[in-house]
Design a protein around this motif. Structure first.
Motif, PDB file in Angstrom:
ATOM      1  N   VAL A  71      18.041  18.067  -3.753  1.00  0.00           N
ATOM      2  CA  VAL A  71      17.435  17.005  -4.544  1.00  0.00           C
ATOM      3  C   VAL A  71      16.942  17.522  -5.888  1.00  0.00           C
ATOM      4  O   VAL A  71      16.899  16.785  -6.880  1.00  0.00           O
ATOM      5  N   HIS A  72      16.597  18.787  -5.963  1.00  0.00           N
ATOM      6  CA  HIS A  72      16.123  19.346  -7.229  1.00  0.00           C
ATOM      7  C   HIS A  72      17.245  19.526  -8.238  1.00  0.00           C
ATOM      8  O   HIS A  72      16.980  19.815  -9.411  1.00  0.00           O
ATOM      9  N   GLU A  73      18.484  19.336  -7.800  1.00  0.00           N
ATOM     10  CA  GLU A  73      19.616  19.429  -8.708  1.00  0.00           C
ATOM     11  C   GLU A  73      19.894  18.108  -9.416  1.00  0.00           C
ATOM     12  O   GLU A  73      20.740  18.051 -10.302  1.00  0.00           O
ATOM     13  N   VAL A  74      19.202  17.033  -9.032  1.00  0.00           N
ATOM     14  CA  VAL A  74      19.464  15.704  -9.580  1.00  0.00           C
ATOM     15  C   VAL A  74      18.612  15.493 -10.827  1.00  0.00           C
ATOM     16  O   VAL A  74      17.397  15.658 -10.795  1.00  0.00           O
ATOM     17  N   GLY A  75      19.270  15.103 -11.918  1.00  0.00           N
ATOM     18  CA  GLY A  75      18.556  14.969 -13.173  1.00  0.00           C
ATOM     19  C   GLY A  75      17.465  13.926 -13.168  1.00  0.00           C
ATOM     20  O   GLY A  75      16.480  14.039 -13.906  1.00  0.00           O
ATOM     21  N   LEU A  76      17.602  12.870 -12.353  1.00  0.00           N
ATOM     22  CA  LEU A  76      16.599  11.803 -12.320  1.00  0.00           C
ATOM     23  C   LEU A  76      15.411  12.133 -11.423  1.00  0.00           C
ATOM     24  O   LEU A  76      14.398  11.435 -11.458  1.00  0.00           O
ATOM     25  N   PHE A  77      15.532  13.185 -10.624  1.00  0.00           N
ATOM     26  CA  PHE A  77      14.473  13.502  -9.668  1.00  0.00           C
ATOM     27  C   PHE A  77      13.257  14.079 -10.374  1.00  0.00           C
ATOM     28  O   PHE A  77      13.358  15.024 -11.158  1.00  0.00           O
ATOM     29  N   ASP A  78      12.088  13.492 -10.098  1.00  0.00           N
ATOM     30  CA  ASP A  78      10.817  13.980 -10.607  1.00  0.00           C
ATOM     31  C   ASP A  78       9.858  14.062  -9.424  1.00  0.00           C
ATOM     32  O   ASP A  78       9.451  13.030  -8.886  1.00  0.00           O
ATOM     33  N   PRO A  79       9.494  15.265  -8.990  1.00  0.00           N
ATOM     34  CA  PRO A  79       8.627  15.379  -7.812  1.00  0.00           C
ATOM     35  C   PRO A  79       7.289  14.670  -7.981  1.00  0.00           C
ATOM     36  O   PRO A  79       6.656  14.305  -6.988  1.00  0.00           O
ATOM     37  N   ALA A  80       6.859  14.436  -9.226  1.00  0.00           N
ATOM     38  CA  ALA A  80       5.589  13.747  -9.455  1.00  0.00           C
ATOM     39  C   ALA A  80       5.653  12.276  -9.038  1.00  0.00           C
ATOM     40  O   ALA A  80       4.610  11.623  -8.900  1.00  0.00           O
ATOM     41  N   THR A  81       6.861  11.760  -8.826  1.00  0.00           N
ATOM     42  CA  THR A  81       7.003  10.370  -8.383  1.00  0.00           C
ATOM     43  C   THR A  81       6.419  10.157  -6.993  1.00  0.00           C
ATOM     44  O   THR A  81       5.938   9.072  -6.668  1.00  0.00           O
ATOM     45  N   TYR A  82       6.437  11.199  -6.174  1.00  0.00           N
ATOM     46  CA  TYR A  82       6.144  11.056  -4.752  1.00  0.00           C
ATOM     47  C   TYR A  82       4.803  11.704  -4.407  1.00  0.00           C
ATOM     48  O   TYR A  82       4.489  12.800  -4.861  1.00  0.00           O
TER      49      TYR A  82
ATOM     50  N   ASP B 270       0.827  -1.209   0.000  1.00  0.00           N
ATOM     51  CA  ASP B 270       0.000   0.000   0.000  1.00  0.00           C
ATOM     52  C   ASP B 270       0.859   1.256   0.000  1.00  0.00           C
ATOM     53  O   ASP B 270       0.456   2.282  -0.567  1.00  0.00           O
ATOM     54  N   TRP B 271       2.035   1.168   0.646  1.00  0.00           N
ATOM     55  CA  TRP B 271       2.939   2.319   0.684  1.00  0.00           C
ATOM     56  C   TRP B 271       4.374   1.858   0.454  1.00  0.00           C
ATOM     57  O   TRP B 271       4.788   0.780   0.904  1.00  0.00           O
ATOM     58  N   PHE B 272       5.098   2.682  -0.254  1.00  0.00           N
ATOM     59  CA  PHE B 272       6.524   2.465  -0.462  1.00  0.00           C
ATOM     60  C   PHE B 272       7.250   3.712   0.043  1.00  0.00           C
ATOM     61  O   PHE B 272       6.919   4.839  -0.337  1.00  0.00           O
ATOM     62  N   VAL B 273       8.233   3.515   0.934  1.00  0.00           N
ATOM     63  CA  VAL B 273       8.956   4.618   1.566  1.00  0.00           C
ATOM     64  C   VAL B 273      10.422   4.519   1.169  1.00  0.00           C
ATOM     65  O   VAL B 273      11.040   3.462   1.322  1.00  0.00           O
ATOM     66  N   ALA B 274      10.980   5.623   0.652  1.00  0.00           N
ATOM     67  CA  ALA B 274      12.366   5.572   0.187  1.00  0.00           C
ATOM     68  C   ALA B 274      13.071   6.883   0.460  1.00  0.00           C
ATOM     69  O   ALA B 274      12.507   7.968   0.258  1.00  0.00           O
ATOM     70  N   ALA B 275      14.317   6.786   0.909  1.00  0.00           N
ATOM     71  CA  ALA B 275      15.176   7.959   1.011  1.00  0.00           C
ATOM     72  C   ALA B 275      15.618   8.355  -0.395  1.00  0.00           C
ATOM     73  O   ALA B 275      15.825   7.499  -1.258  1.00  0.00           O
ATOM     74  N   VAL B 276      15.773   9.648  -0.632  1.00  0.00           N
ATOM     75  CA  VAL B 276      16.069  10.151  -1.971  1.00  0.00           C
ATOM     76  C   VAL B 276      17.499  10.663  -2.031  1.00  0.00           C
ATOM     77  O   VAL B 276      17.861  11.617  -1.340  1.00  0.00           O
ATOM     78  N   GLY B 277      18.313   9.999  -2.851  1.00  0.00           N
ATOM     79  CA  GLY B 277      19.675  10.444  -3.105  1.00  0.00           C
ATOM     80  C   GLY B 277      19.792  10.862  -4.561  1.00  0.00           C
ATOM     81  O   GLY B 277      19.485  11.977  -4.935  1.00  0.00           O
TER      82      GLY B 277
ATOM     83  N   GLY C 244       8.676  10.022  -0.244  1.00  0.00           N
ATOM     84  CA  GLY C 244      10.097  10.311  -0.393  1.00  0.00           C
ATOM     85  C   GLY C 244      10.628  11.003   0.843  1.00  0.00           C
ATOM     86  O   GLY C 244       9.965  11.876   1.414  1.00  0.00           O
ATOM     87  N   LEU C 245      11.808  10.620   1.262  1.00  0.00           N
ATOM     88  CA  LEU C 245      12.418  11.193   2.464  1.00  0.00           C
ATOM     89  C   LEU C 245      13.715  11.898   2.103  1.00  0.00           C
ATOM     90  O   LEU C 245      14.564  11.343   1.405  1.00  0.00           O
TER      91      LEU C 245
END
Length: 452
Positions: free
Chosen positions: A236-247, A188-195, A218-219
């Protein structure tokens, strides 16, 4: 089980249930995905192998990147100071390839020592901030990033910040493994730290492909804190793979909370998790507790999964510095870790314009807390460089300069400096100020920066 290569051991990590009496959730089963049990010790093993494997497959093809024996001679390079570098160093060494870690600053000494043991070359280069900002074209570290990406003849740049193979390693494996181990159901939930955002993005895509209703939390690290492997909300906004819509939501965790979670996993669960896993556990329980209170015994039990990214052994100096009592050492005097939110909020901050006028009028001592390479790249004229770790050591012994000496503190974005300003104020310093927004804000305001 027999394997032909250590790389065949990557993946298929266990999914272990945390006992309810430990986390206190009555209606939610909480599971830890033990990525720490990958052969090189972390979740980054998957991405490293997925990114570098295409290179390994070209060995012996006789192309222009090969020597007379047909063996690839390009150097594998990654902008990493942590687990990605470690995994790539192992894999490159196994295939007779050189590996170079390019970084602005290595903040975990155990990782640096291990990389050297693995035969890696470490290139610490200037950078205006502690992490790569691809949008800042004047940052020397960004220029190195661009050069590595362009020069495919000399280097194989695995490029974890932008390489879609980072995400694919988890979309095709980590996520499906979780579904399989939960009996064909997504949690139901997936929790992940964001690097780099690779594991959280790839796993979330796989889980939502199975069930679009999976909640993704996202943490990130609290703005003023450093947690190995996790970026703060600005970084985290400097990371090319980061998409805020994921979380569905992005929440912050402090260094103390990460260590508290780590201690629970280590002492109560028998999982020798590092601080990143501790942050994931703490953040998961905190987020799910409010939801759990709304559920009833009549409803079907829910499930949640978090990732334990790596092992604790590499972070003993990190623990010793921040929580010495855990290692039966006396608490350190004059530590920023003891500050209250009220003390930090009361610290004096000034913007770039005010700082320029104050420097001209009062001639304060300007202390730049960044790493030496960042300082050497560009700094405020007349400032002195005292790296934050060294500055912390100075403060443990008392005030490092006169009580009435005007002092302006600066760091990359103003988050460390304001804490040290608050601590100096508590210690009795009469006129200490923090540069709001740090060196980045100073640069953006068009204020002068020099290079020695």
């Amino acid at each position: 089980m027999k394997y032909d290569s250590i790389t065949d051991v990557i993946g298929d990590t266990p999914l272990v249930r945390i006992a309810p009496e430990i986390h206190g959730l009555r209606h939610i089963d909480l599971y830890a995905k033990l990525e720490m049990l990958n052969p090189f010790g972390s979740v980054k093993d998957r991405a490293a192998w997925n990114m570098v494997q295409p290179l390994i497959a070209t060995e012996g093809d006789g192309d222009s990147d090969s020597d007379s024996d047909g063996k690839v001679t390009r150097t594998v390079v990654e902008l990493s100071s942590g687990n990605t570098a470690k995994a790539l160093a192992v894999i490159a060494g196994m295939h007779g390839l050189p590996f170079k870690s390019v970084t602005n600053r290595m903040k975990v000494p155990e990782i640096k020592d291990l990389l050297l043991l693995l035969g890696a070359e470490i290139e610490e280069l200037p950078g205006q901030a502690e992490c790569l900002d691809p949008t800042n074209t004047e940052d020397p570290l960004t220029k190195i990033h661009q050069m590595l990406s362009a020069d495919t003849g000399a280097y194989v740049h695995t490029d974890q910040y932008y390489n879609p193979l980072n995400i694919e390693a988890h979309r095709t494996a980590t996520g499906p493994e979780i579904v399989k181990d939960l009996g064909g159901r997504a949690p139901d939930w997936f929790v992940a730290a964001v690097g780099t955002a690779g594991s959280s993005t790839g796993t979330a895509r796989a889980l939502r492909g199975h069930d679009p209703n999976v909640g993704v939390i996202g943490l990130v690290a609290h703005k003023s804190d450093f947690i190995p492997g996790i970026r703060n909300i600005d970084e985290v906004h400097e990371v090319g793979l980061f998409d805020p819509a994921t979380y569905d939501t992005i929440e912050s965790v402090t260094a103390d909370e990460a260590i508290d979670g780590m201690i629970t996993l280590v002492r109560r669960c028998g999982m020798l998790a590092g601080p990143t896993g501790g942050a994931a556990y703490f953040g998961a329980v905190r987020h799910l507790r409010a939801i759990d209170e709304t559920l009833t015994d009549e409803e079907e039990r829910r499930t949640a999964v978090f990732i334990v990214c790596d092992r604790v052994e590499s972070y003993m100096s990190y623990v010793r510095q921040r929580r010495p009592e855990l290692l039966r050492q006396p608490a350190r005097r004059n530590s920023v870790a003891t500050l209250t939110d009220a003390e930090i909020a009361a610290a004096t901050t000034i913007d770039a314009g005010e700082a320029r006028r104050w420097i001209a009028d009062a001639r304060p001592l300007v202390v730049d807390l960044r790493g030496s390479f960042a300082f050497d790249a560009l700094h405020i004229p007349g400032s002195v460089n005292i790296v934050d770790e060294i500055f912390a050591e100075l403060l443990h012994g008392g005030l490092p300069f006169g009580r009435n000496q005007p002092v302006l503190l600066a760091c990359p974005v103003g988050e460390q400096s304001v804490r040290y300003a608050a601590l100096l104020h508590r210690m009795g310093h009469t006129d200490v100020r923090s540069l709001a927004g740090g060196i980045i804000a100073w640069r953006d305001a068009g204020a002068p920066l020099v290079r020695d």
